[in-house]
Design a protein around this motif. Sequence first.
Motif, mmCIF file in Angstrom:
data_model
loop_
_atom_site.group_PDB
_atom_site.id
_atom_site.type_symbol
_atom_site.label_atom_id
_atom_site.label_comp_id
_atom_site.label_asym_id
_atom_site.label_seq_id
_atom_site.Cartn_x
_atom_site.Cartn_y
_atom_site.Cartn_z
ATOM 1 N N TYR A 71 -11.601 -28.243 -31.246
ATOM 2 C CA TYR A 71 -10.986 -27.215 -30.427
ATOM 3 C C TYR A 71 -12.076 -26.307 -29.819
ATOM 4 O O TYR A 71 -11.666 -25.530 -28.792
ATOM 5 C CB TYR A 71 -9.739 -26.581 -30.848
ATOM 6 N N GLY A 72 -13.086 -26.262 -30.402
ATOM 7 C CA GLY A 72 -13.999 -25.090 -29.750
ATOM 8 C C GLY A 72 -13.992 -23.897 -30.124
ATOM 9 O O GLY A 72 -12.718 -23.698 -30.642
ATOM 10 N N ASP A 73 -14.802 -23.024 -29.552
ATOM 11 C CA ASP A 73 -14.645 -21.657 -29.799
ATOM 12 C C ASP A 73 -14.071 -20.591 -28.732
ATOM 13 O O ASP A 73 -13.615 -19.868 -29.017
ATOM 14 C CB ASP A 73 -15.939 -20.886 -30.161
ATOM 15 N N ASP A 74 -13.928 -21.154 -27.496
ATOM 16 C CA ASP A 74 -13.287 -20.616 -26.367
ATOM 17 C C ASP A 74 -12.137 -20.677 -26.293
ATOM 18 O O ASP A 74 -11.484 -21.734 -25.900
ATOM 19 C CB ASP A 74 -14.119 -21.283 -25.002
ATOM 20 N N PRO A 75 -11.123 -19.692 -26.102
ATOM 21 C CA PRO A 75 -9.687 -19.628 -26.134
ATOM 22 C C PRO A 75 -8.965 -19.612 -24.690
ATOM 23 O O PRO A 75 -8.139 -19.669 -24.536
ATOM 24 C CB PRO A 75 -9.325 -18.274 -26.555
ATOM 25 N N HIS A 76 -9.893 -19.688 -23.770
ATOM 26 C CA HIS A 76 -9.645 -20.091 -22.242
ATOM 27 C C HIS A 76 -8.736 -19.104 -21.999
ATOM 28 O O HIS A 76 -7.745 -19.388 -21.322
ATOM 29 C CB HIS A 76 -9.339 -21.259 -22.152
ATOM 30 N N VAL A 77 -8.713 -17.782 -22.082
ATOM 31 C CA VAL A 77 -7.685 -16.686 -21.764
ATOM 32 C C VAL A 77 -7.409 -16.435 -20.449
ATOM 33 O O VAL A 77 -6.325 -16.564 -20.081
ATOM 34 C CB VAL A 77 -8.188 -15.572 -22.352
ATOM 35 N N GLU A 78 -8.546 -16.826 -19.591
ATOM 36 C CA GLU A 78 -8.186 -16.565 -18.144
ATOM 37 C C GLU A 78 -7.345 -17.809 -17.499
ATOM 38 O O GLU A 78 -6.445 -17.689 -16.575
ATOM 39 C CB GLU A 78 -9.385 -16.440 -17.378
ATOM 40 N N ALA A 79 -7.700 -18.909 -17.940
ATOM 41 C CA ALA A 79 -7.066 -20.126 -17.436
ATOM 42 C C ALA A 79 -5.526 -19.753 -17.976
ATOM 43 O O ALA A 79 -4.597 -20.370 -17.322
ATOM 44 C CB ALA A 79 -7.670 -21.338 -18.038
ATOM 45 N N TYR A 80 -5.074 -19.232 -19.390
ATOM 46 C CA TYR A 80 -3.782 -19.287 -19.902
ATOM 47 C C TYR A 80 -3.073 -18.231 -18.711
ATOM 48 O O TYR A 80 -1.921 -18.705 -18.492
ATOM 49 C CB TYR A 80 -3.830 -18.594 -21.154
ATOM 50 N N TRP A 81 -3.627 -17.282 -18.391
ATOM 51 C CA TRP A 81 -2.854 -16.328 -17.401
ATOM 52 C C TRP A 81 -2.744 -16.869 -16.070
ATOM 53 O O TRP A 81 -1.729 -16.673 -15.210
ATOM 54 C CB TRP A 81 -3.650 -14.797 -17.282
ATOM 55 N N ARG A 82 -3.811 -17.849 -15.681
ATOM 56 C CA ARG A 82 -3.674 -18.177 -14.324
ATOM 57 C C ARG A 82 -2.614 -19.444 -14.397
ATOM 58 O O ARG A 82 -1.883 -19.519 -13.348
ATOM 59 C CB ARG A 82 -5.036 -18.896 -14.039
ATOM 60 N N TRP A 83 -2.525 -20.267 -15.258
ATOM 61 C CA TRP A 83 -1.567 -21.390 -15.155
ATOM 62 C C TRP A 83 -0.371 -21.389 -16.083
ATOM 63 O O TRP A 83 0.222 -22.383 -16.212
ATOM 64 C CB TRP A 83 -2.349 -22.643 -15.372
ATOM 65 N N ARG A 84 -0.276 -20.477 -16.962
ATOM 66 C CA ARG A 84 0.863 -20.187 -17.751
ATOM 67 C C ARG A 84 2.352 -20.410 -17.047
ATOM 68 O O ARG A 84 3.158 -21.011 -17.847
ATOM 69 C CB ARG A 84 1.036 -19.073 -18.594
ATOM 70 N N HIS A 85 2.453 -20.243 -15.570
ATOM 71 C CA HIS A 85 3.712 -20.434 -15.048
ATOM 72 C C HIS A 85 4.087 -21.936 -14.894
ATOM 73 O O HIS A 85 5.181 -22.238 -14.736
ATOM 74 C CB HIS A 85 3.554 -19.959 -13.608
ATOM 75 N N GLN A 86 3.207 -22.955 -15.247
ATOM 76 C CA GLN A 86 3.514 -24.296 -15.135
ATOM 77 C C GLN A 86 4.207 -24.500 -16.569
ATOM 78 O O GLN A 86 4.761 -25.826 -16.713
ATOM 79 C CB GLN A 86 2.384 -25.207 -15.041
ATOM 80 N N HIS A 87 4.244 -23.959 -17.576
ATOM 81 C CA HIS A 87 4.695 -24.100 -19.052
ATOM 82 C C HIS A 87 5.949 -23.782 -19.062
ATOM 83 O O HIS A 87 6.215 -22.421 -18.974
ATOM 84 C CB HIS A 87 3.830 -23.560 -20.091
ATOM 85 N N PRO A 88 7.227 -24.653 -19.168
ATOM 86 C CA PRO A 88 8.538 -23.906 -19.198
ATOM 87 C C PRO A 88 8.737 -22.945 -20.258
ATOM 88 O O PRO A 88 9.530 -22.152 -20.041
ATOM 89 C CB PRO A 88 9.401 -25.353 -19.166
ATOM 90 N N HIS A 89 8.075 -23.192 -21.360
ATOM 91 C CA HIS A 89 8.355 -22.316 -22.649
ATOM 92 C C HIS A 89 7.812 -20.862 -22.193
ATOM 93 O O HIS A 89 8.639 -20.020 -22.816
ATOM 94 C CB HIS A 89 7.809 -23.050 -24.174
ATOM 95 N N CYS A 90 6.709 -20.803 -21.713
ATOM 96 C CA CYS A 90 6.214 -19.595 -21.332
ATOM 97 C C CYS A 90 7.132 -18.764 -20.429
ATOM 98 O O CYS A 90 7.403 -17.768 -20.608
ATOM 99 C CB CYS A 90 4.741 -19.699 -20.785
ATOM 100 N N ARG A 91 7.546 -19.533 -19.555
ATOM 101 C CA ARG A 91 8.440 -18.806 -18.517
ATOM 102 C C ARG A 91 9.662 -18.329 -19.146
ATOM 103 O O ARG A 91 10.200 -17.339 -18.894
ATOM 104 C CB ARG A 91 9.064 -19.672 -17.303
ATOM 105 N N LEU A 92 10.327 -18.925 -20.088
ATOM 106 C CA LEU A 92 11.756 -18.801 -20.926
ATOM 107 C C LEU A 92 11.438 -17.643 -21.879
ATOM 108 O O LEU A 92 12.149 -16.698 -21.951
ATOM 109 C CB LEU A 92 12.005 -20.019 -21.572
ATOM 110 N N ALA A 93 9.997 -17.752 -22.497
ATOM 111 C CA ALA A 93 9.866 -16.510 -23.354
ATOM 112 C C ALA A 93 9.595 -15.464 -22.970
ATOM 113 O O ALA A 93 9.949 -14.122 -23.476
ATOM 114 C CB ALA A 93 8.629 -16.950 -24.478
ATOM 115 N N ASP A 94 9.117 -15.143 -21.559
ATOM 116 C CA ASP A 94 8.849 -13.936 -20.972
ATOM 117 C C ASP A 94 10.252 -13.059 -20.998
ATOM 118 O O ASP A 94 9.960 -11.671 -21.264
ATOM 119 C CB ASP A 94 8.527 -14.081 -19.328
ATOM 120 N N GLN A 95 11.468 -13.631 -21.133
ATOM 121 C CA GLN A 95 12.527 -12.650 -21.088
ATOM 122 C C GLN A 95 13.417 -12.760 -22.325
ATOM 123 O O GLN A 95 14.552 -12.318 -22.416
ATOM 124 C CB GLN A 95 13.527 -13.144 -19.833
ATOM 125 N N ALA A 96 12.912 -13.591 -23.121
ATOM 126 C CA ALA A 96 13.752 -13.913 -24.388
ATOM 127 C C ALA A 96 13.679 -12.947 -25.606
ATOM 128 O O ALA A 96 14.605 -12.892 -26.285
ATOM 129 C CB ALA A 96 13.299 -15.388 -25.077
#
Length: 249
Positions: A71-96
């Motif tokens: 999996y390498g060492d880079d957590p790709h944090v910027e990409a997570y915040w840029r694209w997390r809206h595409q992940h249904p679980h992330c969207r649901l988790a925001d208010q859960a």
Amino acid sequence: MSRHSITTHDLRTMFDVLDEARHDDGDEFPPRSLLSGLGRLIPCDLAGFDEVDNPTRRYLHLQEELYAGDYGDDPHVEAYWRWRHQHPHCRLADQACGRLPVAQNLDYQSAREIRNQAFYTEYLKPVVNTLFVMLPSAPGRIRTYNFSRETSRRFSERDRLVLELLRPHLYAVYREAALRRQAPVRLTVRELDVMRAVADGLGTEAIARQFVVAPSTIRKHLENTFRKLGVSSRTAALARLFPEPEAGT
């Protein structure tokens, strides 16, 4: 055994994992042994724990145990915040506030749909399927144990049931560890009263009216509290003073 049951061996392993975590005197928080034990209990390529503060876009805690793959060492944090809206679980988790049932990526989308998203190519890859168990958390915060596979093979109902049964105990271990690592801080009675009012969502003016003092007096109490706690914001002070001002607890 039905597909919605677990074995006696599973139960023994669950007890052992929790017992080991409760006796873990290591420096990591939450106890690293808990993540390692869960990774043995739930077959996966990568097991992880993360706690994210959405308003500040910060990882407060991040642990990983790798069992297969690279999996390498880079957590790709910027990409997570840029694209997390595409992940249904992330969207649901925001208010859960941690109230979502145990779920996996393939509950929401097909493997093809997942692989066609930028969230996959820039952040998730090579993970296709992840099983999530969320722990109770304050609004704006997401606290999750997760188990990932590079293939599109689904996690079983046994895996889901194990984590549903473990969830309250995982949270208990988390809280016990949080209390153990919390150094005592001496605040005055009025400073504590002010911070309880902050925890109730009151602003400086409202707190001043409640205690029949000038707003500048409340600001001074907050400055003294921040200095004693070694923090610079109300959110950080609340997390330090009241580790679990959690929704639903």
